[in-house]
Motif scaffolding. Structure first.
Motif, PDB file in Angstrom:
ATOM      1  N   LEU A 179      -4.339  35.897  18.267  1.00  0.00           N
ATOM      2  CA  LEU A 179      -4.025  36.900  19.272  1.00  0.00           C
ATOM      3  C   LEU A 179      -2.509  36.850  19.479  1.00  0.00           C
ATOM      4  CD1 LEU A 179      -4.965  38.808  21.665  1.00  0.00           C
ATOM      5  CD2 LEU A 179      -4.910  36.754  23.080  1.00  0.00           C
ATOM      6  N   VAL A 180      -1.829  38.001  19.339  1.00  0.00           N
ATOM      7  CA  VAL A 180      -0.372  38.042  19.501  1.00  0.00           C
ATOM      8  C   VAL A 180      -0.038  38.823  20.768  1.00  0.00           C
ATOM      9  CG1 VAL A 180       1.826  38.727  18.467  1.00  0.00           C
ATOM     10  CG2 VAL A 180      -0.074  38.026  16.991  1.00  0.00           C
ATOM     11  N   VAL A 181       0.661  38.182  21.695  1.00  0.00           N
ATOM     12  CA  VAL A 181       1.029  38.834  22.959  1.00  0.00           C
ATOM     13  C   VAL A 181       2.472  38.496  23.316  1.00  0.00           C
ATOM     14  CG1 VAL A 181      -1.276  38.954  24.004  1.00  0.00           C
ATOM     15  CG2 VAL A 181       0.061  36.851  24.239  1.00  0.00           C
ATOM     16  N   GLY A 209     -10.842  32.115  24.228  1.00  0.00           N
ATOM     17  CA  GLY A 209     -11.674  32.164  23.028  1.00  0.00           C
ATOM     18  C   GLY A 209     -11.038  32.508  21.699  1.00  0.00           C
ATOM     19  N   PRO A 210      -9.782  33.023  21.627  1.00  0.00           N
ATOM     20  CA  PRO A 210      -9.235  33.313  20.302  1.00  0.00           C
ATOM     21  C   PRO A 210      -9.059  32.035  19.491  1.00  0.00           C
ATOM     22  CG  PRO A 210      -7.509  33.491  21.948  1.00  0.00           C
ATOM     23  CD  PRO A 210      -8.798  33.303  22.700  1.00  0.00           C
ATOM     24  N   ARG A 211      -9.100  32.168  18.162  1.00  0.00           N
ATOM     25  CA  ARG A 211      -8.969  30.975  17.316  1.00  0.00           C
ATOM     26  C   ARG A 211      -7.562  30.428  17.378  1.00  0.00           C
ATOM     27  NH1 ARG A 211     -12.370  33.322  12.197  1.00  0.00           N
ATOM     28  NH2 ARG A 211     -14.136  33.975  13.465  1.00  0.00           N
ATOM     29  N   SER A 212      -6.586  31.300  17.584  1.00  0.00           N
ATOM     30  CA  SER A 212      -5.199  30.861  17.739  1.00  0.00           C
ATOM     31  C   SER A 212      -4.450  31.915  18.553  1.00  0.00           C
ATOM     32  CB  SER A 212      -4.533  30.648  16.368  1.00  0.00           C
ATOM     33  OG  SER A 212      -4.603  31.830  15.591  1.00  0.00           O
ATOM     34  N   VAL A 213      -3.289  31.512  19.059  1.00  0.00           N
ATOM     35  CA  VAL A 213      -2.500  32.385  19.940  1.00  0.00           C
ATOM     36  C   VAL A 213      -1.022  32.288  19.552  1.00  0.00           C
ATOM     37  CG1 VAL A 213      -1.637  32.661  22.313  1.00  0.00           C
ATOM     38  CG2 VAL A 213      -4.067  32.215  21.924  1.00  0.00           C
ATOM     39  N   VAL A 214      -0.347  33.440  19.567  1.00  0.00           N
ATOM     40  CA  VAL A 214       1.116  33.454  19.471  1.00  0.00           C
ATOM     41  C   VAL A 214       1.642  34.226  20.671  1.00  0.00           C
ATOM     42  CG1 VAL A 214       3.134  34.217  18.162  1.00  0.00           C
ATOM     43  CG2 VAL A 214       1.121  33.356  16.946  1.00  0.00           C
ATOM     44  N   ALA A 226      -2.372  26.649  17.813  1.00  0.00           N
ATOM     45  CA  ALA A 226      -3.415  26.712  16.789  1.00  0.00           C
ATOM     46  C   ALA A 226      -4.013  25.326  16.633  1.00  0.00           C
ATOM     47  CB  ALA A 226      -2.840  27.186  15.458  1.00  0.00           C
ATOM     48  N   GLY A 227      -5.331  25.232  16.539  1.00  0.00           N
ATOM     49  CA  GLY A 227      -5.978  23.926  16.465  1.00  0.00           C
ATOM     50  C   GLY A 227      -5.537  23.097  17.664  1.00  0.00           C
ATOM     51  N   THR A 228      -5.102  21.879  17.422  1.00  0.00           N
ATOM     52  CA  THR A 228      -4.608  21.048  18.522  1.00  0.00           C
ATOM     53  C   THR A 228      -3.083  21.104  18.598  1.00  0.00           C
ATOM     54  OG1 THR A 228      -4.573  19.166  17.045  1.00  0.00           O
ATOM     55  CG2 THR A 228      -6.538  19.433  18.403  1.00  0.00           C
ATOM     56  N   GLU A 229      -2.503  21.937  17.718  1.00  0.00           N
ATOM     57  CA  GLU A 229      -1.054  21.995  17.580  1.00  0.00           C
ATOM     58  C   GLU A 229      -0.443  23.041  18.506  1.00  0.00           C
ATOM     59  OE1 GLU A 229       1.577  21.820  13.456  1.00  0.00           O
ATOM     60  OE2 GLU A 229      -0.083  23.211  13.643  1.00  0.00           O
ATOM     61  N   ARG A 230       0.687  22.713  19.096  1.00  0.00           N
ATOM     62  CA  ARG A 230       1.459  23.713  19.814  1.00  0.00           C
ATOM     63  C   ARG A 230       2.905  23.628  19.332  1.00  0.00           C
ATOM     64  NH1 ARG A 230       2.416  22.485  25.673  1.00  0.00           N
ATOM     65  NH2 ARG A 230       0.204  22.780  26.045  1.00  0.00           N
ATOM     66  N   VAL A 231       3.437  24.723  18.796  1.00  0.00           N
ATOM     67  CA  VAL A 231       4.743  24.702  18.155  1.00  0.00           C
ATOM     68  C   VAL A 231       5.625  25.781  18.748  1.00  0.00           C
ATOM     69  CG1 VAL A 231       5.971  24.880  15.949  1.00  0.00           C
ATOM     70  CG2 VAL A 231       3.646  23.954  16.005  1.00  0.00           C
ATOM     71  N   ARG A 232       6.845  25.415  19.129  1.00  0.00           N
ATOM     72  CA  ARG A 232       7.831  26.375  19.602  1.00  0.00           C
ATOM     73  C   ARG A 232       8.694  26.796  18.421  1.00  0.00           C
ATOM     74  NH1 ARG A 232       9.713  27.378  24.882  1.00  0.00           N
ATOM     75  NH2 ARG A 232      11.183  29.086  24.739  1.00  0.00           N
ATOM     76  N   VAL A 233       8.775  28.098  18.192  1.00  0.00           N
ATOM     77  CA  VAL A 233       9.524  28.636  17.060  1.00  0.00           C
ATOM     78  C   VAL A 233      10.755  29.356  17.587  1.00  0.00           C
ATOM     79  CG1 VAL A 233       9.415  30.422  15.292  1.00  0.00           C
ATOM     80  CG2 VAL A 233       7.489  28.873  15.599  1.00  0.00           C
TER      81      VAL A 233
END
Ligand code: ADP
Length: 297
Positions: A179-181, A209-214, A226-233
């Motif tokens: 999900l991109v917001v 509920g989304p599988r991953s979020v941006v 995503a998964g257990t990962e959280r990454v700042r880009v």
């Protein structure tokens, strides 16, 4: 690589000193007509970056429809599944630009409102052949839900940009990967009591509920969960001229890189460069970069 199911609009832009009140007429600048619509923007942005991109949608049987088809074809977008809606006008965005550069926009969806599950069904083979399908919310929800189901059936990845923000069923969110917001759309989805900080937002969105979020953060880049990962880009520093289309360029680039096998954080790193490139020039489609034009990481 990417199938976009979404809107096609003609952006009709007039500059004004001030906006008319009820019953009043004001004179504006020359009319500028630009190709737009979030679906078309994403398909063009992906194609410009080198993707094989197809657009599923509808235009009207009118002059704008012809103009927009030509612009999409010139950008290299596959139009085999861009239908003409008989009797409906092409979608338009009526945009007035004030003296401070502030936009007021009325969107008339026209043919976009006629996009439905049958259009998605007609594109089933293209969806099965694509790695990634990208949707936004400028076409009716049943079309978006049909695209999500078609992805599940074909093993394609479903990406949803919640733009413009609107309520969506939990069953649709569950298909999103990601999900991109932007922050505004995240706040809309989470409601008034949601967390204000990006990290809190991303985690709260994951619980929907989304599988991953941006979550895109303008000049501050994006946050990936995503998964257990959280990454700042990060986003490259650029001189911002006009942020129109930044989110569309970001999402298109993200989809392209996911289609080519990147993991989500790497795809988002690339997407942030495409989003940054799109703010360096006015307008949407005219500002989308080729790979050579991407600012450094
Ligand atoms: P939207 O266009 O949907 O409101 P954002 O403003 O978050 O979304 O922009 C999307 C992406 O475009 C950001 O994640 C970032 O990579 C890039 N971007 C937007 N504004 C800027 C800016 N001023 N400088 C650099 N990059 C930007």
């Amino acid at each position: 690589d990417v199938v976009v199911v979404g809107s096609v609009n003609a952006d009709l832009v007039v500059g004004v000193e001030r906006r008319p009140g009820p019953g009043e007429t004001v004179l504006g600048s020359d009319l500028a007509t630009h190709p737009g619509g979030k679906g078309a923007n994403q398909a063009v942005a992906a194609a410009r970056l080198g993707a094989r991109a197809a657009l599923v949608g509808r235009v009207g049987d009118d002059g704008h429809g012809g103009l927009l088809r030509a612009a999409l074809a010139a950008a290299g977008v596959d139009l085999a599944h861009l239908a003409t809606a008989p009797g409906a006008p092409t979608g338009v965005a009526l945009i007035t630009v004030g003296p401070d550069g502030d936009n007021s926009i009325i969107v008339s969806p026209g043919a976009n409102a006629r996009v439905g599950p049958a259009d998605v069904a007609a594109a089933r083979a293209a969806i099965a052949a694509a790695a990634v399908v990208s949707c936004q919310l400028e076409v009716p929800l049943p079309a978006v839900e049909a695209a999500a189901r078609a992805c599940a059936a074909a093993g394609a990845r479903f990406v949803l940009n919640l733009s413009p923000p609107a309520p969506v069923p939990a069953g649709l969110l569950a298909h999103c990967d990601p999900l991109v917001v932007n922050e505004h759309e995240a706040a809309f989805l989470l409601g008034r009591d949601g967390p204000g900080d990006p990290a809190g937002m991303a985690e709260a969105l994951r619980r929907r509920g989304p599988r991953s979020v941006v979550v895109t953060l303008g000049a501050d880049g994006a946050l990936v969960s995503a998964g257990t990962e959280r990454v700042r880009v990060p986003s490259p520093e650029v001189a911002a001229v006009d942020t129109t289309g930044a989110g569309d360029a970001f999402t298109a680039a993200l989809c392209l890189r996911l289609a080519r096998g990147d993991d989500l954080p790497d795809a988002a790193r690339y997407a942030a460069r495409a989003g940054a490139a799109a703010v360096r020039a006015p307008g949407a489609q005219g500002s989308f970069p080729t790979p050579d034009e991407l600012p450094g990481p």
